[in-house]
Design a protein around this motif. Structure first.
Motif, PDB file in Angstrom:
ATOM      1  N   VAL A  37      -8.386 -10.353  -7.017  1.00  0.00           N
ATOM      2  CA  VAL A  37      -7.403 -10.270  -6.656  1.00  0.00           C
ATOM      3  C   VAL A  37      -5.940  -9.075  -7.586  1.00  0.00           C
ATOM      4  CG1 VAL A  37      -4.108 -10.789  -6.127  1.00  0.00           C
ATOM      5  CG2 VAL A  37      -6.725 -12.326  -5.036  1.00  0.00           C
TER       6      VAL A  37
ATOM      7  N   VAL B 280      -6.006  -4.892  -6.722  1.00  0.00           N
ATOM      8  CA  VAL B 280      -4.155  -4.910  -7.168  1.00  0.00           C
ATOM      9  C   VAL B 280      -3.403  -3.901  -7.756  1.00  0.00           C
ATOM     10  CG1 VAL B 280      -1.503  -5.580  -5.945  1.00  0.00           C
ATOM     11  CG2 VAL B 280      -3.781  -6.846  -5.548  1.00  0.00           C
TER      12      VAL B 280
ATOM     13  N   LEU C  13      -7.691 -11.078   0.686  1.00  0.00           N
ATOM     14  CA  LEU C  13      -6.141 -11.286   0.108  1.00  0.00           C
ATOM     15  C   LEU C  13      -5.202  -9.677  -0.609  1.00  0.00           C
ATOM     16  CD1 LEU C  13      -3.772 -13.092   0.551  1.00  0.00           C
ATOM     17  CD2 LEU C  13      -3.990 -13.899  -1.510  1.00  0.00           C
ATOM     18  N   GLY C  14      -6.671  -9.491  -1.617  1.00  0.00           N
ATOM     19  CA  GLY C  14      -6.491  -8.266  -2.357  1.00  0.00           C
ATOM     20  C   GLY C  14      -6.103  -7.299  -1.471  1.00  0.00           C
TER      21      GLY C  14
ATOM     22  N   LEU D  93      -5.469  -7.378   1.215  1.00  0.00           N
ATOM     23  CA  LEU D  93      -4.628  -6.597   2.285  1.00  0.00           C
ATOM     24  C   LEU D  93      -3.386  -6.455   1.508  1.00  0.00           C
ATOM     25  CD1 LEU D  93      -3.595  -7.247   5.521  1.00  0.00           C
ATOM     26  CD2 LEU D  93      -2.864 -10.288   4.505  1.00  0.00           C
ATOM     27  N   ILE D  94      -2.659  -7.098   0.426  1.00  0.00           N
ATOM     28  CA  ILE D  94      -1.822  -6.793  -0.526  1.00  0.00           C
ATOM     29  C   ILE D  94      -1.902  -5.167  -0.518  1.00  0.00           C
ATOM     30  CG2 ILE D  94      -0.970  -7.469  -2.920  1.00  0.00           C
ATOM     31  CD1 ILE D  94      -1.935  -9.734  -2.992  1.00  0.00           C
ATOM     32  N   ALA D  95      -2.787  -4.515  -1.748  1.00  0.00           N
ATOM     33  CA  ALA D  95      -3.275  -3.688  -1.809  1.00  0.00           C
ATOM     34  C   ALA D  95      -2.964  -2.608  -0.627  1.00  0.00           C
ATOM     35  CB  ALA D  95      -4.153  -2.956  -2.007  1.00  0.00           C
TER      36      ALA D  95
ATOM     37  N   ALA E 224      -0.866  -2.989   2.330  1.00  0.00           N
ATOM     38  CA  ALA E 224       0.781  -3.589   2.146  1.00  0.00           C
ATOM     39  C   ALA E 224       1.341  -2.605   1.512  1.00  0.00           C
ATOM     40  CB  ALA E 224       1.547  -5.365   2.273  1.00  0.00           C
ATOM     41  N   GLY E 225       0.902  -2.172   0.385  1.00  0.00           N
ATOM     42  CA  GLY E 225       1.137  -1.962  -0.925  1.00  0.00           C
ATOM     43  C   GLY E 225       1.679  -0.077  -0.430  1.00  0.00           C
TER      44      GLY E 225
END
Length: 438
Positions: free
Chosen positions: A312, A316, A384-385, A387-389, A391-392
């Motif tokens: 993650v 990210v 998850l990583g 998805l976070i990337a 969204a950011g």
């Protein structure tokens, strides 16, 4: 020097018209494929977390093939070893084209994207190793967060309905092409086992024949398709991941046109296979690779176990820092001048977006870990990583979308309806601001 004797190149300036057409065509296919990929990943996640998850596992683990030839594989392995060979074949053609006639053909234009891609591979790996080292974990998954998934990234842009300028999209595409090569080199060097010298020699001999057919300008799919299948099977039985065969054949295919040719063999193959790769091969791989059990306990282990946490953070943090720092430093040392219509914040947003590392990250995760529980945790970390990337990047890109829309409208405006945007006709050769790396 600052006396004006050497003109500074422009970074992320207007693309030459032929390059603009090629990039737009490639990205259009990848964007549609990315949306299919996104849908396949969602289906896999939902399916694997319903009462019918057993059916999902039964289909994924169902074996078929030709045992006598060493090709008795599960559905999941056929998609990873077979269909992804098509994906890497297209990536190999794209890389060959970039090296021969594209942005990577000269050191000056190649410096920025290559340095950015290399830093975007090295820093995530270092972040992973640091995280697992501090946490007392296993460092064998260091390569998982290295690669960018161009199709998934473009799908995010499509969902956001952004108007990212073509130069930014082309830079993202070049980054993905270079780190796809890095990923296949990692797979070939670090994830080979039980080598069979006879089979490998046969695969190399097949590649030599493939090269000779290209050299002597032999045409006809009936030569290349059977030979390609044989090379793939020999590479698989040789103990090297079969996707290496795909990228090797892609690099051999000729990408320059002979006199009188409408398209080179590489161009024709890419035109035929890119829709198959983007719309079938990669989504099917995602369907049988992204089906992980999602629970509070499983998500908690992503942040408490060093290996998934390293993935993650690598995606990210490592991707963002690596690509942005590499690009900035390369621009400073090559004296490249950033397109005045853009800002370094745009490069930062692109670096965050490059943290989406879905397809190749899942593939390397399956190769790096043997324990099924560890593989599930790594897959959850990749999802998850990414998805976070995503969204950011969405937040950063949306903030600048007004500027992107203005640039996009200027790039595509065609008042005289002649098929060529007006911006390319305001200069004699359509090279306004494109003399540097784009």
């Amino acid at each position: 020097m600052r006396d004006g004797r050497r003109e500074r190149s422009v970074f992320l300036g207007l693309l030459p018209w032929p390059e603009q057409v090629r990039v737009a065509r490639a990205l259009r296919t990848e964007t549609v494929g990315g949306l299919v990929l996104l849908a396949a990943a969602v289906v896999a996640l939902v399916w694997a977390n319903t009462p019918w998850s057993g059916t999902y596992e039964d289909i994924r683990d169902f074996h078929f093939g030709i045992p006598a030839l060493g090709l008795d594989l599960s559905v999941g392995h056929w998609t990873a070893d077979g269909l992804l060979a098509v994906f890497f074949l297209v990536a190999g053609i794209e890389l060959k084209r970039e090296l021969v006639v594209g942005e990577l053909r000269t050191p000056a234009t190649a410096a920025l994207p290559v340095v950015a891609a290399l830093c975007g591979m090295a820093v995530p790996a270092a972040v992973y190793l640091a995280t697992t080292g501090i946490g007392g974990g296993n460092g064998q998954g260091w390569a998982v967060p290295m690669a960018t998934d161009i199709a998934f990234a473009l799908a995010v842009l499509a969902v956001l309905s952004t108007h990212l300028p073509s130069a930014l999209r082309a830079f993202l595409l070049t980054l993905a092409v270079v780190d796809d090569l890095g990923a296949i080199l990692v797979i070939a060097v670090f994830f080979t086992s039980d080598l069979n010298p006879v089979a490998l020699a046969g695969a190399v001999a097949g590649l030599v024949v493939f090269s000779l057919l290209q050299r002597f300008r032999v045409r006809g799919w009936w030569w290349y398709v059977p030979l390609g299948v044989v090379i793939w099977a020999l590479m698989y039985n040789g103990g090297v991941h079969a996707t290496v065969a795909g990228v090797a054949m892609g690099l051999i295919l000729r990408t320059t046109r002979d006199e009188g040719e409408d398209a080179s063999p590489g161009e024709r193959t890419e035109h035929l296979l890119r829709p198959v790769s983007a719309g079938v091969a990669v989504p099917l791989f995602a369907l049988f690779a992204a089906g992980v059990s999602v629970s509070t306990e499983a998500l908690g282990e992503v942040f408490t176990r060093p290996e998934p946490l390293g993935v993650v953070l690598g995606l990210v943090v490592g991707k963002t820092v690596g690509i942005f720092a590499g690009t900035y430093l390369a621009a400073r040392f090559t004296r490249a001048r950033l397109n005045p219509d853009l800002a370094w914040a745009d490069v930062f947003a692109l670096a965050v977006l490059a943290g989406i590392g879905f397809t190749v990250a899942l593939l390397i995760g399956e190769l790096a870990f043997t324990d099924p529980a560890d593989v599930e945790h790594i897959k959850a970390a990749v999802l998850l990583g990414s998805l976070i990337a995503a969204a950011g990047a969405a937040l950063l890109i949306k903030r600048r979308n007004g500027i992107y829309r203005r640039l996009w409208e200027a790039e595509t405006r065609d008042d005289d309806a002649d098929g060529i945007p007006d911006i390319y006709q305001r200069t004699a050769s359509g090279r306004d601001g494109v003399e540097g790396t784009s």
